[in-house]
Design an enzyme around this catalytic site. Structure first.
Site, PDB file in Angstrom:
ATOM      1  N   ASP A   1       0.338  -7.506   1.506  1.00 35.62           N
ATOM      2  CA  ASP A   1       0.725  -6.383   1.606  1.00 35.62           C
ATOM      3  C   ASP A   1       2.039  -6.184   1.711  1.00 35.62           C
ATOM      4  O   ASP A   1       2.779  -5.432   2.474  1.00 35.62           O
ATOM      5  CB  ASP A   1      -0.057  -5.593   2.968  1.00 35.62           C
ATOM      6  CG  ASP A   1      -0.010  -4.210   2.950  1.00 35.62           C
ATOM      7  OD1 ASP A   1       0.311  -3.445   1.900  1.00 35.62           O
ATOM      8  OD2 ASP A   1       0.016  -3.572   4.047  1.00 35.62           O
TER       9      ASP A   1
ATOM     10  N   SER B   1       4.692   2.376   7.824  1.00 40.36           N
ATOM     11  CA  SER B   1       4.426   1.202   6.900  1.00 40.36           C
ATOM     12  C   SER B   1       5.679   0.753   6.166  1.00 40.36           C
ATOM     13  O   SER B   1       6.306   1.728   5.572  1.00 40.36           O
ATOM     14  CB  SER B   1       3.388   1.397   5.932  1.00 40.36           C
ATOM     15  OG  SER B   1       2.193   1.371   6.661  1.00 40.36           O
TER      16      SER B   1
ATOM     17  N   HIS C   1       0.905  -1.118  -0.065  1.00 43.55           N
ATOM     18  CA  HIS C   1      -0.096   0.088   0.055  1.00 43.55           C
ATOM     19  C   HIS C   1       0.796   1.311   0.030  1.00 43.55           C
ATOM     20  O   HIS C   1       0.242   2.335  -0.144  1.00 43.55           O
ATOM     21  CB  HIS C   1      -1.020   0.124   1.252  1.00 43.55           C
ATOM     22  CG  HIS C   1      -0.486   0.270   2.515  1.00 43.55           C
ATOM     23  ND1 HIS C   1      -0.177  -0.687   3.232  1.00 43.55           N
ATOM     24  CD2 HIS C   1      -0.073   1.459   3.266  1.00 43.55           C
ATOM     25  CE1 HIS C   1       0.516  -0.132   4.568  1.00 43.55           C
ATOM     26  NE2 HIS C   1       0.423   1.080   4.246  1.00 43.55           N
TER      27      HIS C   1
END
Length: 462
Positions: free
Chosen positions: A230, A308, A197
Site C-alpha cells: 500500500d 492516508s 490506494h
C-alpha cells in the site's frame, strides 16, 4: 468485505479510493489455495470476528460536494439608483483657443483617469495571481511556521511548525472517481510518498494534483506503486521542497509519543498527537485481488479519512510510519465515512525505506517469499500448506526457500521466528515485513512431531 472469518480473527476492510456514501462490499471468490510467493493467500472461509476485533479501512478522503456559488451582494446590500442627470448648461461663449487653465485641467483629468485604470488593472492582476494561478517551479516553497522558533525543541508545536511545510494534500481524479489523500516530501528531487490506494484510480489516465502547504497546486505523475505494501511514489516538477527525515521504526516502542500530519476530511495541514499503542499488528486491508499486507504500527493519534499517505512522526520530527488505515468495531455499519475511534495503523518506516527506493529505481517493489500455497480452508492450529496449488501446480515451489528447507504439502506452520501464527494472512504479513535475503526460522508440525526449519527468503515482484 463480506467474507466470513474464523472466530478470534480480525476482519479488515478498506475504504475504496472512490468511495461514496454506500459501504463497499466484496464478494468472496471460490476457495482455492494461493501462493505465498504471490503474497495473496485466498480469502478465509472461517467464522466471524470476535467483538474485540477491529476492521481496518484505508483512510483516503472520498469525493466531496460543494454548494453552488451564491450571488454576491453589493457592499451596501442593494443596487444604488443612478443619479439624476444634471441640467444642460448654456453654451460657453466662443473663444479663440484653449487657455492655459483649460490645458492644465485636461492634463489633470488624463492623469487621474490613467492612475485609476492602472490601479484597477493592478488589482485585477493581483486577484488573478491570488485565486487563479497554479503553482510551478517558479513559485515559492512553503516555509516553517512561527512555532519553530517560539516553542521548545521537541514540543508538538515546534515539530508541527517544522514539518507541515513538507506535508502535502493529493487531489486525485480518475476513472474510479475523485478523492483526496495526504503525502510527504521524500527527497529534493520532487518525490512524494503516499499510499497506493490514494492514487490507484489515477493509474490509468487520471490526474493527480499536489497541493503544497502554502496553497500552491502542482501536477504530479506516478513513479511507481505497490498494492501489497500500500505504498506509492509520485513526482512533482520541484527541486526546492524540503524532505522529511526518515527514522527507524525498529527503534520504536509501545508508549512512544507520536504526531500524525495530513489532510483528514480534506482539512490540510492538520496535526494530531498520541502514542504508539501497539507494534507488529497484522493488518490486511483491501480487496482479495488488491490486498495490502502491513505489519503495522498502531497508534491512538487521531487518524481520519484523508490522512492516508501522511507521515507518522516521532518527537524528533522523523518519519517512523506512513498512515494507511483506521479501524471500526466489527458488525457496525458505515454511513458515508466514519471517523477516528483511537485505533489507526501506519506502515513502518523501515519497510517504507526499502519499498520506496525500489519504486523510485524500478517502478515496482520486490516482496520476500517462502514459496508455498496456503490452505485457506484449514481451521486448525497454525497455517497449513495446501495439498496442491491452482491448476495442479505443486504446493511447494521447486527450488524455493520452503522446498530447500524440506517443507512438504500438508505441513502446518505454527510459528514464525518464535511468534505463533494462526491465520494465513498473518503469516504472509510477517514474511512481508522482512527483507529479501533474510534468514528466518519457521516452526512446523508434521505427523504429530514439531521441528524448526530455517530458510532464506527469496524475492518476487508478483
Amino acid at each position: 468485505m463480506t467474507s466470513e472469518r474464523e472466530p478470534g480473527r480480525d476482519d479488515w476492510r478498506p475504504w475504496d479510493q472512490a468511495s461514496t456514501s454506500d459501504e463497499v462490499t466484496q464478494e468472496v471468490p471460490q476457495q482455492q489455495p494461493e501462493p505465498a510467493w504471490a503474497a495473496l493467500p485466498a480469502p478465509s472461509a472461517q467464522g466471524a470476528a470476535p467483538a474485540a476485533a477491529q476492521q481496518a479501512f484505508a483512510t483516503q478522503q472520498g469525493p466531496t460536494t460543494h454548494p453552488a456559488p451564491t450571488t454576491q451582494l453589493s457592499p451596501w446590500g442593494a443596487p444604488v439608483a443612478p443619479a439624476p442627470a444634471a441640467p444642460p448648461e448654456a453654451p460657453a461663449p466662443a473663444r479663440r483657443g484653449p487657455g492655459w487653465g483649460a490645458l492644465i485641467g485636461v492634463s489633470l483629468a488624463v492623469a487621474l483617469v490613467s492612475g485609476l485604470l492602472g490601479g484597477l488593472l493592478g488589482a485585477a492582476l493581483t486577484d488573478g495571481e491570488s485565486f487563479g494561478s497554479t503553482g510551478s517551479a517558479a513559485g515559492s516553497a512553503p516555509s516553517v511556521g512561527a512555532g519553530a522558533t517560539t516553542r521548545p525543541d521537541g514540543s508538538v508545536a515546534n515539530i508541527a511548525a517544522r514539518t507541515t511545510p513538507s506535508v502535502v494534500t493529493l487531489r486525485v481524479e480518475g476513472g474510479g472517481g475523485t478523492g483526496t489523500g495526504s503525502g510527504w516530501v521524500y527527497d529534493e528531487r520532487g518525490h512524494i510518498v503516499t499510499n497506493n490506494h490514494v492514487v490507484a484510480s489515477a493509474a490509468d489516465g487520471g490526474e493527480i494534483t499536489v497541493v503544497l502547504a502554502n496553497g500552491q497546486q502542482v501536477p504530479a505523475t506516478i513513479v511507481g506503486r505497490d498494492a501489497s505494501y500500500d505504498l506509492a511514489v509520485v513526482k512533482v516538477d520541484r527541486t526546492d521542497l524540503d524532505p522529511l527525515e526518515l527514522g527507524r521504526s525498529a527503534d520504536v516502542v509501545v508508549g512512544d509519543q507520536v504526531i500524525a500530519v495530513g489532510a483528514p476530511l480534506g482539512l490540510d495541514s492538520t496535526v494530531t498527537s498520541g502514542i504508539v499503542s501497539a507494534l507488529n499488528r497484522p493488518v490486511t486491508p483491501g480487496a482479495a485481488d488488491d490486498q495490502a499486507f502491513i505489519n503495522a504500527i498502531q497508534t491512538d493519534a487521531a487518524i481520519n479519512p484523508g490522512n492516508s499517505g501522511g507521515p507518522l512522526l516521532d518527537m524528533q520530527g522523523r518519519v517512523i510510519g506512513v498512515n494507511s488505515a483506521i479501524a471500526r468495531a466489527p458488525g457496525s455499519e458505515i454511513s458515508g465515512q466514519s471517523g477516528n475511534i483511537g485505533v489507526g495503523f501506519a506502515i513502518p518506516s523501515d519497510q517504507v525505506a526499502t519499498t520506496v527506493e525500489q519504486l523510485i529505481t524500478t517502478g515496482k517493489a520486490v516482496h520476500p517469499i517462502i514459496g508455498v500455497f496456503l490452505d485457506s480452508t484449514y481451521d486448525g492450529e497454525g497455517v497449513r500448506i495446501a495439498d496442491e496449488g491452482p491448476s495442479g501446480q505443486p504446493a511447494v515451489a521447486p527450488d524455493g526457500p520452503a522446498d530447500e528447507a524440506g517443507l512438504r504439502a500438508g505441513d502446518v506452520v505454527i510459528a514464525f521466528e518464535g511468534r505463533p501464527v494462526s491465520d494465513d494472512g498473518e503469516l504472509v504479513v510477517l514474511i512481508r515485513s522482512r527483507t529479501v535475503g533474510d534468514s528466518v526460522t519457521l516452526t512446523i508440525m508434521r505427523g504429530g512431531a514439531q521441528r524448526d526449519v530455517t530458510m532464506v527468503l527469496q524475492g518476487s515482484a508478483d
